[in-house]
Design a protein around this motif. Structure first.
Motif, PDB file in Angstrom:
ATOM      1  N   THR A 293       0.814  -1.214   0.000  1.00  0.00           N
ATOM      2  CA  THR A 293       0.000   0.000   0.000  1.00  0.00           C
ATOM      3  C   THR A 293       0.853   1.272   0.000  1.00  0.00           C
ATOM      4  OG1 THR A 293      -1.695  -1.187   1.197  1.00  0.00           O
ATOM      5  CG2 THR A 293      -1.816   1.187   1.303  1.00  0.00           C
ATOM      6  N   VAL A 294       1.919   1.273   0.783  1.00  0.00           N
ATOM      7  CA  VAL A 294       2.741   2.483   0.904  1.00  0.00           C
ATOM      8  C   VAL A 294       3.352   2.851  -0.444  1.00  0.00           C
ATOM      9  CG1 VAL A 294       4.843   3.422   1.967  1.00  0.00           C
ATOM     10  CG2 VAL A 294       3.225   2.094   3.346  1.00  0.00           C
ATOM     11  N   GLU A 295       3.929   1.841  -1.112  1.00  0.00           N
ATOM     12  CA  GLU A 295       4.587   2.096  -2.413  1.00  0.00           C
ATOM     13  C   GLU A 295       3.545   2.492  -3.465  1.00  0.00           C
ATOM     14  OE1 GLU A 295       5.144  -0.599  -0.532  1.00  0.00           O
ATOM     15  OE2 GLU A 295       7.233  -0.256   0.076  1.00  0.00           O
ATOM     16  N   VAL A 296       2.434   1.780  -3.471  1.00  0.00           N
ATOM     17  CA  VAL A 296       1.389   2.044  -4.471  1.00  0.00           C
ATOM     18  C   VAL A 296       0.829   3.457  -4.282  1.00  0.00           C
ATOM     19  CG1 VAL A 296      -0.975   1.414  -5.144  1.00  0.00           C
ATOM     20  CG2 VAL A 296       0.772  -0.367  -4.894  1.00  0.00           C
ATOM     21  N   ASP A 297       0.547   3.830  -3.038  1.00  0.00           N
ATOM     22  CA  ASP A 297      -0.035   5.155  -2.810  1.00  0.00           C
ATOM     23  C   ASP A 297       0.976   6.271  -3.088  1.00  0.00           C
ATOM     24  OD1 ASP A 297      -2.345   3.871  -2.230  1.00  0.00           O
ATOM     25  OD2 ASP A 297      -2.469   4.483  -0.124  1.00  0.00           O
ATOM     26  N   ALA A 298       2.265   5.989  -2.856  1.00  0.00           N
ATOM     27  CA  ALA A 298       3.289   6.997  -3.177  1.00  0.00           C
ATOM     28  C   ALA A 298       3.360   7.205  -4.692  1.00  0.00           C
ATOM     29  CB  ALA A 298       4.650   6.558  -2.632  1.00  0.00           C
ATOM     30  N   ALA A 299       3.287   6.104  -5.449  1.00  0.00           N
ATOM     31  CA  ALA A 299       3.311   6.218  -6.916  1.00  0.00           C
ATOM     32  C   ALA A 299       2.062   6.949  -7.410  1.00  0.00           C
ATOM     33  CB  ALA A 299       3.410   4.828  -7.548  1.00  0.00           C
ATOM     34  N   ALA A 300       0.931   6.666  -6.775  1.00  0.00           N
ATOM     35  CA  ALA A 300      -0.326   7.328  -7.163  1.00  0.00           C
ATOM     36  C   ALA A 300      -0.223   8.838  -6.899  1.00  0.00           C
ATOM     37  CB  ALA A 300      -1.499   6.729  -6.395  1.00  0.00           C
ATOM     38  N   ALA A 301       0.335   9.195  -5.743  1.00  0.00           N
ATOM     39  CA  ALA A 301       0.456  10.615  -5.394  1.00  0.00           C
ATOM     40  C   ALA A 301       1.342  11.338  -6.408  1.00  0.00           C
ATOM     41  CB  ALA A 301       1.029  10.766  -3.987  1.00  0.00           C
ATOM     42  N   LYS A 302       2.399  10.658  -6.832  1.00  0.00           N
ATOM     43  CA  LYS A 302       3.330  11.266  -7.812  1.00  0.00           C
ATOM     44  C   LYS A 302       2.608  11.484  -9.150  1.00  0.00           C
ATOM     45  CE  LYS A 302       7.298  11.842 -10.172  1.00  0.00           C
ATOM     46  NZ  LYS A 302       7.431  13.227 -10.638  1.00  0.00           N
ATOM     47  N   VAL A 303       1.928  10.474  -9.643  1.00  0.00           N
ATOM     48  CA  VAL A 303       1.322  10.600 -10.978  1.00  0.00           C
ATOM     49  C   VAL A 303       0.152  11.591 -10.948  1.00  0.00           C
ATOM     50  CG1 VAL A 303      -0.357   8.657 -10.988  1.00  0.00           C
ATOM     51  CG2 VAL A 303       0.884   9.235 -13.079  1.00  0.00           C
ATOM     52  N   VAL A 304      -0.630  11.588  -9.871  1.00  0.00           N
ATOM     53  CA  VAL A 304      -1.735  12.546  -9.782  1.00  0.00           C
ATOM     54  C   VAL A 304      -1.176  13.972  -9.653  1.00  0.00           C
ATOM     55  CG1 VAL A 304      -3.714  13.338  -8.403  1.00  0.00           C
ATOM     56  CG2 VAL A 304      -3.413  10.897  -8.846  1.00  0.00           C
TER      57      VAL A 304
END
Ligand code: 9MR
Length: 369
Positions: A293-304
Motif C-alpha cells: 500500500t505504501v509504495e502504491v499510494d506513493a506512486a499514485a500521489a506522484k502521478v496525480v
C-alpha cells in the motif's frame, strides 16, 4: 500524418466535416448567446475554487457508505454508465431514463451539479443500432437519440461528452487520426460534427465536450493524440460548429511519465482557441507498481500530482472528476488487476472509505484554483 513547423503532428487528410454539417452562422451565434446566459446549476459552482466531482453508479446506490461519500465530498455528480446509448435506448424509439433520473434527482436534491456521458462511443451501442447499414438512417438515428436524450436532461447537466474516444488509439499504427469504429465505418468522420450540431440545438446551454484518454503522457503516440484533438477542435470551429471543451479522461498509469509541459501546452493551445479543459475520469492504474500500500499510494500521489501540474499549468480546468470515489467499486480491478493478488487502489478513498493522501492534495489544489 505529416509534421508541421512546430514539430507537432497534424492529422491528415483533413476530415470532410463540411459535407454533413449544415449549421448556419445564425444558429451558431444563437447557441453562443444562449450559453452566455449561464450554465444550469452554475450558481452552485460559483464559489471560489474548481468544482470537484465523481462518477456514480446506480447499481451501488443502495450502499449508504458509498452514496454518502458523494453527497459529502462532491460539487458535481456524474452518472457513470446510466446515460450511455444502450441503457437509454435499448430498442429503437424505446427510451429508459429511470436509472439516470434516480441519480440526477438525488444530486439535484443535494444542490450538486451534474454532467452527462455520452452520445457517441464505440462501446455500449445496442444491437439494433449496429445493425443499421445505411448512412442516412444512421444519421437519423443519431440525431434522434441526441435530441431525445439531451431534451430529457435539458437544464440539469452543465456539460455533455458529445463524442467519447474518437481519436485513434495509436494513430501512426492505424495510419489515420480517428479510431476505426462502427460510426466511422457507417457514417464517416462527419458523425462528429453531426453529433456536436445536434447537441448544440438540443441543449444550447450545456457545454459540449470532446472526451478522450491518453492525452497526458510523454511520447510520440501521446503527442499525436494531443495534436489530433486540437485538429478536431479546429475543424469543428472552421465549420462554424460549437465545441466548448476537451475532456481528458485521466486514467493514469502510475508507471508512466506524465508530460507536464506538453499537457500544459495542450491546455494553453485550447485556451487560445477559446476552448475549455476538464478532467473527466481520473483514477490511478497501479498493476505495474511493485510493493504494498505504501509504495502504491506513493506512486499514485506522484502521478496525480504531475497530472495536476500539467492540467492546471495551461488553463484553469472547468472541473476535475474522479471515476468513482472508493476502491470498493472500480473498473480497474476487472480490467487490469495486479499480478500479486493485492487489490487495486485507483480512487480517492480506499475500500474501507479511508481517504488517500493524494486526495487531500487534489482538493487543496482545486480549492486554490
Ligand atoms: O467504468 C465503466 C464501466 O462500469 C462500464 O461497464 C464500461 C462500459 O460502459 O465503461 C466504463 O467506463 C469507461 C468510460 O465510459 C470511458 N472511458 C473508459 C472507462 C473505463 O473503461
Amino acid at each position: 500524418m505529416t509534421k508541421d513547423r512546430d514539430g507537432a503532428f497534424r492529422a491528415a487528410p483533413r476530415m470532410p466535416f463540411h459535407n454533413g454539417a449544415n449549421l448556419t452562422r445564425r444558429s451558431f451565434l444563437g447557441a453562443a448567446a444562449a450559453l452566455a446566459g449561464g450554465w444550469p446549476g452554475s450558481a452552485a459552482a460559483a464559489g471560489p475554487g474548481i468544482p470537484f466531482g465523481a462518477a456514480i453508479q446506480a447499481e451501488y446506490f443502495d450502499d449508504t457508505g458509498y452514496r454518502d461519500l458523494f453527497k459529502r465530498e462532491c460539487d458535481l455528480v456524474m452518472p457513470m454508465n446510466e446515460l450511455k446509448f444502450a441503457l437509454v435506448q435499448p430498442e429503437r424509439g424505446a427510451f429508459d431514463f429511470s436509472r439516470a433520473d434516480r441519480l440526477l434527482e438525488w444530486s439535484e436534491r443535494n444542490g450538486q451539479l451534474a454532467r452527462g456521458t455520452t452520445f457517441v462511443w464505440w462501446s455500449t451501442n445496442p444491437p439494433w443500432l449496429e445493425a443499421i447499414e445505411d448512412a442516412r438512417d444512421l444519421e437519423r438515428a443519431l440525431v434522434e437519440h441526441i435530441e431525445r436524450v439531451a431534451d430529457h436532461c435539458r437544464g440539469r447537466l452543465t456539460s455533455w461528452d458529445v463524442v467519447n474516444e474518437v481519436i485513434a488509439h495509436d494513430p501512426e499504427e492505424t495510419g489515420g487520426p480517428l479510431r476505426d469504429t462502427f460510426w466511422v465505418r457507417t457514417l464517416g468522420p462527419r458523425h462528429i460534427p453531426i453529433a456536436f450540431q445536434a447537441a448544440a440545438r438540443a441543449d444550447p446551454k450545456a457545454r459540449l465536450v470532446l472526451n478522450d484518454y491518453d492525452l497526458e503522457f510523454r511520447g510520440p503516440r501521446f503527442d499525436q493524440r494531443r495534436a489530433i484533438a486540437l485538429s478536431i477542435v479546429r475543424q469543428l470551429q472552421d465549420a462554424g460548429i460549437r465545441i466548448d471543451a476537451v475532456g481528458i479522461q485521466g486514467h493514469l498509469y502510475a508507471h508512466q511519465e506524465i508530460d507536464v509541459e506538453a499537457l500544459a501546452r495542450f491546455g494553453a493551445d485550447l485556451k487560445a482557441l477559446g476552448v475549455g479543459l476538464l478532467a473527466t475520469e481520473l483514477d490511478v492504474i497501479d498493476f505495474q507498481i511493485p510493493g504494498g500500500t505504501v509504495e502504491v499510494d506513493a506512486a499514485a500521489a506522484k502521478v496525480v500530482g504531475d497530472f495536476l501540474d500539467g492540467l492546471l499549468g495551461g488553463q484553469r480546468p472547468e472541473t476535475v472528476i474522479t471515476w468513482g470515489m472508493t476502491d470498493r467499486y472500480n473498473w480497474v480491478e476487472d480490467v487490469m488487476p495486479r499480478g500479486d493478488g493485492q487489490p487495486c487502489r485507483p480512487l480517492p478513498f480506499d475500500a474501507e472509505l479511508k481517504p488517500k493522501a493524494w486526495y487531500a492534495d487534489l482538493r487543496r489544489r482545486l480549492a486554490q484554483g
